[in-house]
Design a protein around this motif. Structure first.
Motif, PDB file in Angstrom:
ATOM      1  N   VAL A   1     -71.151  77.748   7.896  1.00 61.59           N
ATOM      2  CA  VAL A   1     -70.876  77.103   9.187  1.00 61.59           C
ATOM      3  C   VAL A   1     -69.922  75.928   8.989  1.00 61.59           C
ATOM      4  N   SER A   2     -70.233  75.076   8.002  1.00 64.72           N
ATOM      5  CA  SER A   2     -69.385  73.909   7.745  1.00 64.72           C
ATOM      6  C   SER A   2     -67.965  74.327   7.400  1.00 64.72           C
ATOM      7  N   TYR A   3     -67.831  75.338   6.570  1.00 57.82           N
ATOM      8  CA  TYR A   3     -66.503  75.795   6.163  1.00 57.82           C
ATOM      9  C   TYR A   3     -65.730  76.385   7.337  1.00 57.82           C
ATOM     10  N   THR A   4     -66.383  77.256   8.088  1.00 56.14           N
ATOM     11  CA  THR A   4     -65.700  77.940   9.193  1.00 56.14           C
ATOM     12  C   THR A   4     -65.233  76.958  10.257  1.00 56.14           C
ATOM     13  N   LEU A   5     -66.052  75.938  10.542  1.00 56.58           N
ATOM     14  CA  LEU A   5     -65.709  74.964  11.574  1.00 56.58           C
ATOM     15  C   LEU A   5     -64.953  73.751  11.016  1.00 56.58           C
ATOM     16  N   GLY A   6     -64.820  73.679   9.699  1.00 52.36           N
ATOM     17  CA  GLY A   6     -64.083  72.574   9.090  1.00 52.36           C
ATOM     18  C   GLY A   6     -64.817  71.251   9.184  1.00 52.36           C
TER      19      GLY A   6
ATOM     20  N   GLU B   1     -74.562  59.019   7.935  1.00 50.81           N
ATOM     21  CA  GLU B   1     -73.961  60.024   7.057  1.00 50.81           C
ATOM     22  C   GLU B   1     -73.182  61.052   7.861  1.00 50.81           C
ATOM     23  N   CYS B   2     -73.662  61.322   9.067  1.00 50.84           N
ATOM     24  CA  CYS B   2     -72.934  62.236   9.944  1.00 50.84           C
ATOM     25  C   CYS B   2     -72.947  61.690  11.363  1.00 50.84           C
ATOM     26  N   SER B   3     -71.896  61.981  12.106  1.00 48.96           N
ATOM     27  CA  SER B   3     -71.769  61.488  13.474  1.00 48.96           C
ATOM     28  C   SER B   3     -72.602  62.297  14.444  1.00 48.96           C
ATOM     29  N   SER B   4     -72.825  63.560  14.125  1.00 47.45           N
ATOM     30  CA  SER B   4     -73.679  64.448  14.899  1.00 47.45           C
ATOM     31  C   SER B   4     -74.082  65.577  13.961  1.00 47.45           C
ATOM     32  N   ALA B   5     -74.938  66.475  14.439  1.00 47.42           N
ATOM     33  CA  ALA B   5     -75.440  67.509  13.529  1.00 47.42           C
ATOM     34  C   ALA B   5     -75.728  68.804  14.262  1.00 47.42           C
ATOM     35  N   ILE B   6     -75.459  69.897  13.574  1.00 44.03           N
ATOM     36  CA  ILE B   6     -75.841  71.247  14.008  1.00 44.03           C
ATOM     37  C   ILE B   6     -77.055  71.625  13.185  1.00 44.03           C
TER      38      ILE B   6
ATOM     39  N   THR C   1     -67.149  68.081   7.693  1.00 43.96           N
ATOM     40  CA  THR C   1     -67.231  67.394   6.406  1.00 43.96           C
ATOM     41  C   THR C   1     -68.533  66.624   6.202  1.00 43.96           C
ATOM     42  N   GLY C   2     -69.472  66.707   7.146  1.00 44.96           N
ATOM     43  CA  GLY C   2     -70.755  66.038   6.963  1.00 44.96           C
ATOM     44  C   GLY C   2     -71.651  66.808   6.006  1.00 44.96           C
ATOM     45  N   PRO C   3     -72.875  66.309   5.752  1.00 44.36           N
ATOM     46  CA  PRO C   3     -73.807  67.015   4.876  1.00 44.36           C
ATOM     47  C   PRO C   3     -74.003  68.457   5.329  1.00 44.36           C
ATOM     48  N   SER C   4     -74.124  69.366   4.373  1.00 39.22           N
ATOM     49  CA  SER C   4     -74.296  70.788   4.676  1.00 39.22           C
ATOM     50  C   SER C   4     -75.408  71.317   3.789  1.00 39.22           C
ATOM     51  N   ILE C   5     -76.594  71.540   4.381  1.00 38.03           N
ATOM     52  CA  ILE C   5     -77.789  71.792   3.585  1.00 38.03           C
ATOM     53  C   ILE C   5     -78.592  72.951   4.161  1.00 38.03           C
ATOM     54  N   THR C   6     -78.911  73.918   3.316  1.00 34.65           N
ATOM     55  CA  THR C   6     -79.891  74.941   3.668  1.00 34.65           C
ATOM     56  C   THR C   6     -81.233  74.481   3.125  1.00 34.65           C
ATOM     57  N   VAL C   7     -82.205  74.347   4.010  1.00 29.79           N
ATOM     58  CA  VAL C   7     -83.505  73.758   3.672  1.00 29.79           C
ATOM     59  C   VAL C   7     -84.533  74.869   3.484  1.00 29.79           C
TER      60      VAL C   7
ATOM     61  N   PRO D   1     -65.036  73.319  19.277  1.00 28.33           N
ATOM     62  CA  PRO D   1     -65.069  73.287  17.808  1.00 28.33           C
ATOM     63  C   PRO D   1     -63.801  72.729  17.170  1.00 28.33           C
ATOM     64  N   GLU D   2     -62.633  73.036  17.735  1.00 30.90           N
ATOM     65  CA  GLU D   2     -61.388  72.546  17.137  1.00 30.90           C
ATOM     66  C   GLU D   2     -61.320  71.022  17.135  1.00 30.90           C
ATOM     67  N   ARG D   3     -61.984  70.381  18.076  1.00 27.20           N
ATOM     68  CA  ARG D   3     -61.890  68.923  18.186  1.00 27.20           C
ATOM     69  C   ARG D   3     -62.785  68.200  17.184  1.00 27.20           C
ATOM     70  N   ILE D   4     -63.718  68.920  16.563  1.00 25.44           N
ATOM     71  CA  ILE D   4     -64.554  68.263  15.557  1.00 25.44           C
ATOM     72  C   ILE D   4     -64.163  68.681  14.140  1.00 25.44           C
ATOM     73  N   ARG D   5     -63.121  69.488  14.041  1.00 22.20           N
ATOM     74  CA  ARG D   5     -62.648  69.897  12.712  1.00 22.20           C
ATOM     75  C   ARG D   5     -62.231  68.664  11.913  1.00 22.20           C
ATOM     76  N   GLY D   6     -62.696  68.581  10.672  1.00 19.65           N
ATOM     77  CA  GLY D   6     -62.368  67.449   9.818  1.00 19.65           C
ATOM     78  C   GLY D   6     -63.208  66.214  10.071  1.00 19.65           C
ATOM     79  N   THR D   7     -64.227  66.320  10.923  1.00 17.76           N
ATOM     80  CA  THR D   7     -65.071  65.165  11.233  1.00 17.76           C
ATOM     81  C   THR D   7     -66.402  65.265  10.500  1.00 17.76           C
ATOM     82  N   ARG D   8     -67.139  64.165  10.505  1.00 16.79           N
ATOM     83  CA  ARG D   8     -68.375  64.042   9.734  1.00 16.79           C
ATOM     84  C   ARG D   8     -69.563  64.613  10.513  1.00 16.79           C
ATOM     85  N   VAL D   9     -69.487  65.892  10.864  1.00 17.92           N
ATOM     86  CA  VAL D   9     -70.590  66.585  11.526  1.00 17.92           C
ATOM     87  C   VAL D   9     -71.406  67.303  10.460  1.00 17.92           C
ATOM     88  N   GLY D  10     -72.722  67.119  10.475  1.00 20.37           N
ATOM     89  CA  GLY D  10     -73.587  67.742   9.479  1.00 20.37           C
ATOM     90  C   GLY D  10     -74.122  69.083   9.934  1.00 20.37           C
ATOM     91  N   VAL D  11     -74.526  69.904   8.988  1.00 22.11           N
ATOM     92  CA  VAL D  11     -75.141  71.202   9.268  1.00 22.11           C
ATOM     93  C   VAL D  11     -76.405  71.308   8.423  1.00 22.11           C
TER      94      VAL D  11
END
Length: 661
Positions: free
Chosen positions: A160-165, A195-200, A167-173, A112-122
């Motif tokens: 999740v986005s906040y805790t892991l830092g 829009e995001c490099s990967s996604a949770i 910056t990609g889209p963060s959406i509750t559907v 998780p520390e290595r993706i902090r500040g990256t464009r990972v979406g949730v």
């Protein structure tokens, strides 16, 4: 396969999974439950409803049974940096999603520390707020400064986005029952668009209040028998389930380049709406057929390619016949020449997870592809006369078995339909038929070698629990490579203050079975334990580069062949030294006579140190500070960027020659 499928350019890889489902605390347990055809439905725990206007001993119609999790109130708040006061007001769905996201990243080998500040979406599917209902029973006194963020459903993804830092889209559907599969669709599209490099991505639901159950019961959706009889003549509604699942998605091309383990790929997906039907909550067969056909078009597959479909399959008298007709028109009948289409529903095992039902069905298919078996769909004894399986060319999978045609690519569909009319269908397949790009993988030392298994945790108790879990895992899987276990622990796990290193000694072969006995931290003589100071606040590791005296004959030779990163760095160093020396870097490593010469030893040591630093960097260990002595000073300057490789080679070669003169 249709030629319209764009392979690596559009496929999304599933590289990590996690779940907490009834009688299944993780993916391995979930697969065991599915493979063995187990029923996870039980009576509602007496203490589940808490303070309620209803008698827990005599629940209203339909609330007596369900698929439940244990310990939904338990949460390690400190691990995620949440105070106990705030955690008490945070919806357990937020808390569970945090845990599942972390576990899915671990399964994917992502620190998780290595993706902090990256464009990972949730993207998280959720539509219940039972915990808010419970807290509001206590009136205004129960509202705190944390209630606003703790109880909003939109915060489930945002937390999740906040805790892991991230910056990609963060959406509750929230599209009702199709929420989590729609989240998969939205995430895949977001990754494809860049829009995001990967996604949770996932879905979560916890059934904490009796009000929601009573609403469904009075709506007429729940089965008085407490089971889902999907496509069966006994179909009379569904039984509720709870839990959550999360997957980590990444573009296939990048996953292959990065050497990720790929469970399967998502080829394509589609969403639509029923439009006008016989009622707001009555499905529309034409719309369901259309969404399946559109998903096939997006995925570049034909009906004949599909070997299995995970149904929405709630087991209702209205929904089942409509779904069967739509699936028969879109897939079943067009593939009649290939035999009946196999279908099933995970709801027969764990109940209907409503907004998280789609991700549960998707995870079932992911595991079915991974294990190359299709699990049984339970509770099917006699088909409903309104479903007409033979007419639709459909066949319920009633026992766990291999795929109908394992010689062809394993391709499956997953359907999820929302009560308000939002439909989603996803096409999933194995990777076998996709052209595989050249992937960069680190090698491993050949033969016997000491192994260090590194463990870390936030507390001493958690460290011991980690060791116990790892010990149980390697005992149950003695075929697992010991080197792979050590590699994963060293490169794909976060590092915390409480640490232990188990030195496994000289191991012959790759088996991890012998490691089990070494993982008892309290009695093992080969364990080093301690607490690291300044973890989380320090600048990072320090690389120390020595002068003469640390060398030995043959140093670096095995690593040169085993580790491509190290070997390539040594080759670059050899080229840089070539204009200034009359010997071969590789040959001199094994020559004790030449290694005794200062004008040889110093350039050789410089090359090994610079290459080792490159290897450490390749696995995420980057120095914050470098320091060196003698030729180590020159290596430190190169690693820090103060000297280019060419300048470093010139300085070390000419300096060592001057010392000899």
């Amino acid at each position: 396969m249709s030629e319209t499928f764009r392979g690596q350019d559009s496929a999304i890889a599933v590289i990590g999974v996690s779940c907490r489902l009834p009688r299944a605390a993780g993916p391995a347990a979930f697969w065991t439950l599915l493979r063995d055809g187990l029923d996870a439905i039980s009576s509602t725990p007496a203490d589940r409803w808490g303070v309620t206007p209803f008698d827990p001993g005599n629940p209203p119609l339909g609330t007596r049974y369900g698929g439940y999790l244990d310990g939904v109130d338990q949460f390690d708040a400190g691990f995620f940096g949440i105070s106990p006061r705030e955690a008490a007001v945070v919806d357990p769905q937020q808390r569970l999603t945090l845990e599942l996201s972390w576990e899915a990243l671990e399964d994917a080998g992502v620190v998780p520390e290595r993706i902090r500040g990256t464009r990972v979406g949730v993207f998280i599917g959720a539509n219940k707020d039972d915990y808010a209902t419970l807290l509001r029973r206590y009136g205004l006194e129960a509202i705190t400064e944390h209630s606003n963020t703790g109880l909003q459903r939109g915060m489930i993804a945002n937390r999740v986005s906040y805790t892991l830092g991230l910056t990609g889209p963060s959406i509750t559907v929230d599209t009702a029952q199709s929420s989590s599969l729609v989240a998969i669709h939205l995430a895949c599209e977001s990754v494809r668009r860049g829009e995001c490099s990967s996604a949770i991505v996932g879905g979560v639901i916890l059934n904490l209040s009796s009000e929601a159950a009573v609403e469904l019961s009075r709506f007429g959706a729940l089965s008085p028998d407490g089971r889902c009889f999907t496509f069966d003549a006994r179909a009379n509604g569904f039984v509720r389930g709870e839990g959550g699942a999360v997957v980590v998605l990444k573009p296939l091309r990048q996953a292959l380049v990065d050497g990720d383990h790929v469970y399967c790929i998502i080829r394509g997906s589609a969403i639509n709406h029923d439009g006008i039907s016989e009622g707001l909550t009555v499905p529309n067969a034409s719309a369901q057929e259309e969404v399946i056909r559109f998903a096939h078009e997006r995925a570049g597959v034909q009906a004949a390619d599909i070997q299995y479909v995970e149904l929405h399959g709630t087991g209702t008298k209205v929904g089942d016949p409509i779904e069967a007709a739509a699936l028969g028109a879109a897939v079943g009948r067009p593939r009649r020449a290939y035999g009946p289409l196999r279908v099933g529903s995970v709801k027969t095992n764990i109940g209907h997870l409503e907004c998280a039902a789609g991700i549960a069905g998707l995870l079932k298919v992911i595991l079915a592809i991974h294990h190359r078996q299709i699990p049984a769909s339970l509770n099917f004894r006699q088909e409903s006369p309104w479903v007409r399986l033979e007419e639709q060319n459909l066949q319920v999978q009633t026992q766990t078995a291999g795929w109908p045609d394992p010689s062809r690519p394993l391709v499956a569909g997953v359907s999820s339909f929302g009560m308000g009319g939002t439909n989603c269908h996803v096409v999933v397949s194995e990777v076998a038929d996709v052209e595989v790009v050249e992937s960069v993988r680190l090698g491993r030392p050949m033969g016997s070698a000491p192994l260090a298994l590194s463990l870390s945790a936030r507390t001493a108790h958690a460290l011991r629990e980690q060791a116990m879990r790892l010990r149980a895992f390697v005992a149950e899987h003695p075929e697992i490579s010991a080197r792979d276990v050590a590699w994963t622990l060293a490169t794909a796990r976060s590092v915390f203050a409480h640490r232990a290193v188990v030195v496994a000694g000289e191991l012959d072969g790759d088996s991890a079975g012998d490691l089990a006995g070494l993982l008892d931290l309290d009695v093992s003589p080969v364990v080093v334990r301690g607490v690291a100071a300044g973890v989380g606040g320090g600048a990072g590791p320090v690389f120390v580069f020595p002068g003469q005296g640390a060398q030995w004959v043959g140093m670096g030779l095995a690593l040169w062949d085993a580790e491509p990163v190290f070997g390539e760095a040594m080759t670059r160093c050899a080229r840089a030294l070539a204009p200034f020396v009359d010997w071969s870097l590789r040959e001199v490593l094994a020559d004790p006579g030449l290694l005794d010469r200062v004008d040889v030893l110093q350039p050789v040591s410089w090359a090994v140190m610079v290459s080792l630093a490159e290897l450490w960097r390749s696995v995420g260990v980057t120095p914050a500070v470098v320091v060196g002595h003698s030729q180590g000073e020159i290596a430190a300057a190169c690693v820090a960027g103060g000297l280019s490789l060419a300048d470093g080679a010139r300085v070390v070669a000419l300096r060592s020659r001057a010392i000899v003169a």
